[in-house]
Design an enzyme around this catalytic site. Structure first.
Site, short mmCIF file in Angstrom:
data_model
loop_
_atom_site.label_atom_id
_atom_site.label_comp_id
_atom_site.label_asym_id
_atom_site.label_seq_id
_atom_site.Cartn_x
_atom_site.Cartn_y
_atom_site.Cartn_z
N ASN A 20 30.96 7.73 31.79
CA ASN A 20 31.70 7.83 32.67
C ASN A 20 32.26 8.97 34.25
OD1 ASN A 20 33.55 6.49 34.91
ND2 ASN A 20 35.40 6.35 33.39
N LYS A 68 33.50 9.12 36.61
CA LYS A 68 34.35 9.27 37.50
C LYS A 68 34.19 9.34 38.71
CE LYS A 68 37.16 9.70 32.97
NZ LYS A 68 38.32 9.72 32.63
N HIS A 98 39.42 -0.25 33.48
CA HIS A 98 39.50 1.01 33.43
C HIS A 98 41.71 1.69 33.00
CE1 HIS A 98 39.71 5.28 32.79
NE2 HIS A 98 38.44 5.28 31.76
N GLU A 128 42.62 3.93 34.55
CA GLU A 128 42.95 4.54 35.60
C GLU A 128 43.50 3.77 36.84
OE1 GLU A 128 39.39 7.20 35.75
OE2 GLU A 128 41.16 8.76 33.58
N GLU A 181 40.81 1.89 24.68
CA GLU A 181 40.73 3.37 25.49
C GLU A 181 42.16 3.42 25.16
OE1 GLU A 181 37.23 4.89 27.80
OE2 GLU A 181 38.68 3.87 29.06
N GLY A 206 41.19 11.91 28.63
CA GLY A 206 40.87 12.94 29.38
C GLY A 206 42.15 14.74 29.21
N SER A 251 38.85 11.52 24.95
CA SER A 251 38.43 12.71 24.14
C SER A 251 37.20 12.95 23.91
CB SER A 251 39.73 13.84 24.45
OG SER A 251 40.29 13.55 24.89
P1 PGA Z 1 37.56 11.45 28.49
O1 PGA Z 1 37.50 10.12 29.35
O2 PGA Z 1 36.52 11.38 27.79
O3 PGA Z 1 37.96 12.67 29.23
O4 PGA Z 1 38.95 11.45 28.01
C1 PGA Z 1 36.91 8.70 29.05
C2 PGA Z 1 37.22 7.88 29.84
O5 PGA Z 1 38.20 7.40 30.47
O6 PGA Z 1 36.39 6.66 29.89
#
Ligand code: PGA
Length: 262
Positions: free
Chosen positions: A9, A11, A95, A97, A168, A174, A214
């Protein structure tokens, strides 16, 4: 046997040049013989470029979101039909976010899921608890209620045959704080159980549930070793071809039980 899904992903990252280099680097290091399924999720504006760069490659691509509407006066939205037209086979929906920053709710996510499945695309439906939920020991109830609310809105169980879930935990995204492999396994098993209650055991056994939050080359192996972890949804580390491929190779090891060779 569920084939591991290694999804990147991106983003809202990468310039056009960086996107092109990243795709080329991934393409040269993947093969049709790989035991994992590779998927990248670039921003919408790079989908045409992605389609071009990944021609004759085993790597699939998808979108990070989609409109639940067919077409018309929805300024700023991108329809599933358009995404399908650009070769997207997958779409990430719900997601955290999008839930947090753009106030997306489960009923809206469910509408997008139904629309994606009727377009013949595979949604990766994200669920996961906040840090507060986690601290209060409310992980299981939070995840279960997200799935139940989505299920309630779906027209029929058939949709469950055509999607994947991503667990997640919001506190792990992140932050560099990945969930432990045991925590991930516990929640993945719960999700599978929940699907078997809402749909049936056969569907629950075949649905892929990937972990996100992460994921890095140094924790992917332990996560992928768990029986209910069927792949990873990788954010930050997917912007580096080397890291992304190394994460996928942990999936090779799990599938083939052989040493990783670079
Ligand atoms: P990350 O993001 O690996 O940077 O923690 C994962 C995601 O949001 O799908």
């Amino acid at each position: 046997m569920r084939r591991p899904l290694i999804a990147g992903n991106w983003k809202m990252n990468a310039t056009r040049k960086q996107a092109s280099e990243l795709l080329q680097n991934i393409k040269v290091r993947t093969s049709y013989a790989d035991p994992v399924e590779w998927v990248v999720f670039p921003p919408f504006v790079y989908l045409e470029l992605t389609e071009r760069e990944l021609a004759y490659s085993p790597v699939k691509w998808g979108a990070q979101n989609a409109s639940p509407f067919g077409h018309g006066a929805y300024t700023g939205e991108v329809s599933l039909h358009m995404l399908h037209d650009f070769g997207c086979q997958y779409v990430i929906l719900g997601h955290s976010e999008r839930r947090q920053l753009f106030r997306e709710h489960d009923h809206e996510i469910a509408d997008k899921v139904s629309a994606a499945v009727s377009m013949g695309m595979t949604p990766i439906v994200c669920v996961g608890e906040s840090y507060e939920n986690y601290q209060q020991g409310a992980t299981d109830t939070t995840v279960r209620s997200q799935i139940e609310r989505i299920h309630q809105r779906l027209q029929d169980n058939y949709v469950f045959n055509h999607l994947a879930f991503a667990y997640e935990p919001v506190w792990a995204i992140g932050t560099g704080l990945s969930a432990s492999a045991d925590h991930a396994q516990h929640v993945h098993k719960l999700i599978r159980h929940c699907i078997s209650e809402l749909s049936d055991t056969e569907v629950a056994e075949t649905v892929r549930i990937v972990y996100g939050g992460s994921v890095k080359p140094d924790n992917a192996y332990q996560l992928l070793a768990k029986p209910d972890v069927d792949g990873c949804l990788v954010g930050g580390a997917s912007l580096d071809a080397d890291k992304f491929i190394r994460i996928g190779k942990c999936g090779f090891q799990q599938m083939e039980n052989t040493a990783v060779t670079d």
